[in-house]
Design a protein around this motif. Structure first.
Motif, mmCIF file in Angstrom:
data_model
loop_
_atom_site.group_PDB
_atom_site.id
_atom_site.type_symbol
_atom_site.label_atom_id
_atom_site.label_comp_id
_atom_site.label_asym_id
_atom_site.label_seq_id
_atom_site.Cartn_x
_atom_site.Cartn_y
_atom_site.Cartn_z
ATOM 1 N N PHE A 259 0.792 -1.218 0.029
ATOM 2 C CA PHE A 259 0.088 -0.040 -0.034
ATOM 3 C C PHE A 259 0.827 1.402 -0.068
ATOM 4 N N VAL A 260 0.892 2.170 -0.870
ATOM 5 C CA VAL A 260 1.680 3.203 -1.214
ATOM 6 C C VAL A 260 0.758 4.404 -0.848
ATOM 7 N N GLY A 261 1.036 5.140 0.269
ATOM 8 C CA GLY A 261 0.175 6.333 0.830
ATOM 9 C C GLY A 261 1.128 7.746 0.454
ATOM 10 N N LEU A 262 0.489 8.984 0.662
ATOM 11 C CA LEU A 262 1.173 10.090 0.855
ATOM 12 C C LEU A 262 2.341 10.329 1.852
ATOM 13 N N LYS A 263 2.040 9.594 2.881
ATOM 14 C CA LYS A 263 2.867 9.765 4.083
ATOM 15 C C LYS A 263 3.918 8.584 4.306
ATOM 16 N N GLY A 264 3.665 7.480 3.557
ATOM 17 C CA GLY A 264 4.534 6.359 3.868
ATOM 18 C C GLY A 264 4.322 5.159 2.977
ATOM 19 N N THR A 265 4.524 3.968 2.922
ATOM 20 C CA THR A 265 4.077 2.814 2.369
ATOM 21 C C THR A 265 4.085 1.434 3.464
ATOM 22 N N LEU A 266 3.378 0.728 3.271
ATOM 23 C CA LEU A 266 3.230 -0.417 3.989
ATOM 24 C C LEU A 266 3.254 -1.732 3.040
ATOM 25 N N GLU A 267 4.050 -2.806 3.576
ATOM 26 C CA GLU A 267 4.057 -3.984 2.736
ATOM 27 C C GLU A 267 4.111 -5.026 3.753
ATOM 28 N N VAL A 268 3.288 -5.945 3.530
ATOM 29 C CA VAL A 268 3.160 -7.413 3.971
ATOM 30 C C VAL A 268 3.555 -8.600 3.230
ATOM 31 N N GLU A 269 4.559 -9.095 3.529
ATOM 32 C CA GLU A 269 5.244 -10.122 2.721
ATOM 33 C C GLU A 269 5.335 -11.355 3.535
ATOM 34 N N ARG A 270 5.103 -12.553 2.726
ATOM 35 C CA ARG A 270 5.028 -13.776 3.242
ATOM 36 C C ARG A 270 6.638 -14.281 3.453
ATOM 37 N N GLY A 271 6.978 -14.775 4.325
ATOM 38 C CA GLY A 271 8.582 -15.078 4.576
ATOM 39 C C GLY A 271 8.755 -16.070 5.687
ATOM 40 N N ASN A 272 10.016 -16.213 6.056
ATOM 41 C CA ASN A 272 10.390 -17.128 7.193
ATOM 42 C C ASN A 272 11.671 -16.662 7.634
ATOM 43 N N GLN A 273 11.764 -16.851 9.211
ATOM 44 C CA GLN A 273 12.905 -16.516 10.066
ATOM 45 C C GLN A 273 13.265 -17.447 11.204
ATOM 46 N N ASP A 274 14.478 -18.021 10.802
ATOM 47 C CA ASP A 274 14.853 -18.852 11.721
ATOM 48 C C ASP A 274 13.968 -20.220 11.909
ATOM 49 N N GLY A 275 13.726 -20.361 10.592
ATOM 50 C CA GLY A 275 12.901 -21.822 10.234
ATOM 51 C C GLY A 275 11.366 -21.633 10.661
#
Length: 358
Positions: A259-275
């Motif tokens: 989501f790109v907004g006038l004051k910033g951008t939010l990104e939610v992405e599938r991923g993994n961390q430490d398994g």
């Protein structure tokens, strides 16, 4: 301390064995699994064998008689319906008529016409049943900590200018659901069954309904039912537009909401961390700062906790109790309506289609 409510599960397939039973086991202090039902005795016994390690008294039920026994058992307050998508609404309505609270797996229904009939039937049941049974749809994305946090951060990005949802799935022969016959028989195949998750995430973050879509679809991977690719423009009620692109099976899986907004951008992405599998939530502020946090998958557990709380509160407070809105059947219906509109537009070479309202 009040006794934990008793529930039953209809269905004994892969998702019940790998998700429902283990997640319920994590919260066995809050709930008691009394019975598991399947059409066949063999299938029911397979699931009961797994569940029995965590819920020693769990009963095995199968066939018409087993179903009637669950319906007649007044100690069972809630029933999870985890069956083939085409059959779930009929089973849910049968249970609701008997006064049971229902947690039905997504998708809410196979088509919007089925949804309309279901909503009408449920209204009639509620009007004629003193305890107003709850009909919840198990859409775990609305309960994922990443989306709960992402929704809070949406207030910081200002007016939204652009939305991108990119889904490159991994539905190949190594996936346990690849050979699922009911998913293949759906109008829209895996696009509908998988797609409701990604639309649910989009709707939750946007906080605004999609009113119209224009899409193209294609069928490239012949091991999958058609279509297996969809690219859609969509417009929100507030005038903002975005794109939703979904590939059912990719060699390089990726799932991201941006989501790109006038004051910033939010990104939610599938991923993994430490398994651990989950989502990375990233916020880009107006001054160029970047802040990322990882949230492990927990949506299925959280939706169970919410449903169990709802049936406890509904039992105590009666018909006046308002259940958790994120689980309402109407929320699930809205997810399906958007996918159906996209598929309809794809069948009309991209002609704009208005999304049916629920």
């Amino acid at each position: 301390m009040a006794e934990a409510p008793q529930i039953a599960i209809l269905g004994a397939g892969t998702f019940v064995k790998t998700q429902y039973i283990p997640r319920l086991a994590e919260i066995s202090n809050l709930v008691n699994l009394k019975a598991i039902w399947s059409r066949s005795e063999e299938s029911a016994r397979g699931a009961v064998e797994i569940a029995g390690k965590h819920f020693p008294g769990v009963e095995c039920k199968w066939g018409d008689q087993g179903l009637e026994e669950i319906i007649a058992d007044s100690s069972i307050l809630g029933v999870a319906v985890v069956l083939a998508g085409q059959a779930q609404v009929d089973f849910s309505l049968k249970l609701l008529k008997a006064g049971k609270n229902v947690l039905q797996e997504k998708p809410a229904a196979a088509t919007t016409s089925e949804l309309e009939t279901a909503v009408s039937s449920y209204k009639s049941i509620v009007a004629n049943t003193p305890n107003k049974p709850i009909w919840a749809v198990a859409e775990n994305y609305r309960f994922e900590p990443a989306f709960v946090e992402g929704k809070k951060l949406m207030t910081e990005i200002g007016d939204v200018m652009s939305i991108q949802v990119i889904v490159e799935g991994s539905m190949n022969s190594s996936n346990p659901y690849f050979s699922s016959s009911w998913r293949r028989d759906f109008n829209g195949g895996f696009i509908l069954d998988m797609g409701v998750h990604f639309v649910a995430g989009l709707r939750m973050l946007a906080g605004c309904e999609i009113v119209s879509v224009s899409a193209t679809t294609s069928h490239v991977d012949k091991t999958l039912p058609p279509p297996d690719n969809i690219s859609s423009l969509f417009q929100l009620e507030n005038g903002c537009s975005g794109i939703f692109v979904m590939v059912v099976s990719s060699r390089s899986p990726k799932i991201v909401w941006r989501f790109v907004g006038l004051k910033g951008t939010l990104e939610v992405e599938r991923g993994n961390q430490d398994g651990r599998h989950g989502y990375v939530v990233t916020f880009y502020s107006a001054d160029g700062q970047r802040k990322s946090s990882f949230y492990q998958f927990r949506g299925v557990t959280e939706e169970f906790i919410a449903f169990i709380n709802d049936i406890k509160q509904a039992t105590l407070k009666g018909a006046g109790y308002e259940a958790e809105p994120r689980m309402s059947f109407l929320e699930g219906a809205r997810d399906v309506a958007i996918l159906e509109a996209m598929l309809e537009s794809g069948g009309k070479q991209g002609a704009p289609v208005h999304v049916k309202k629920f």
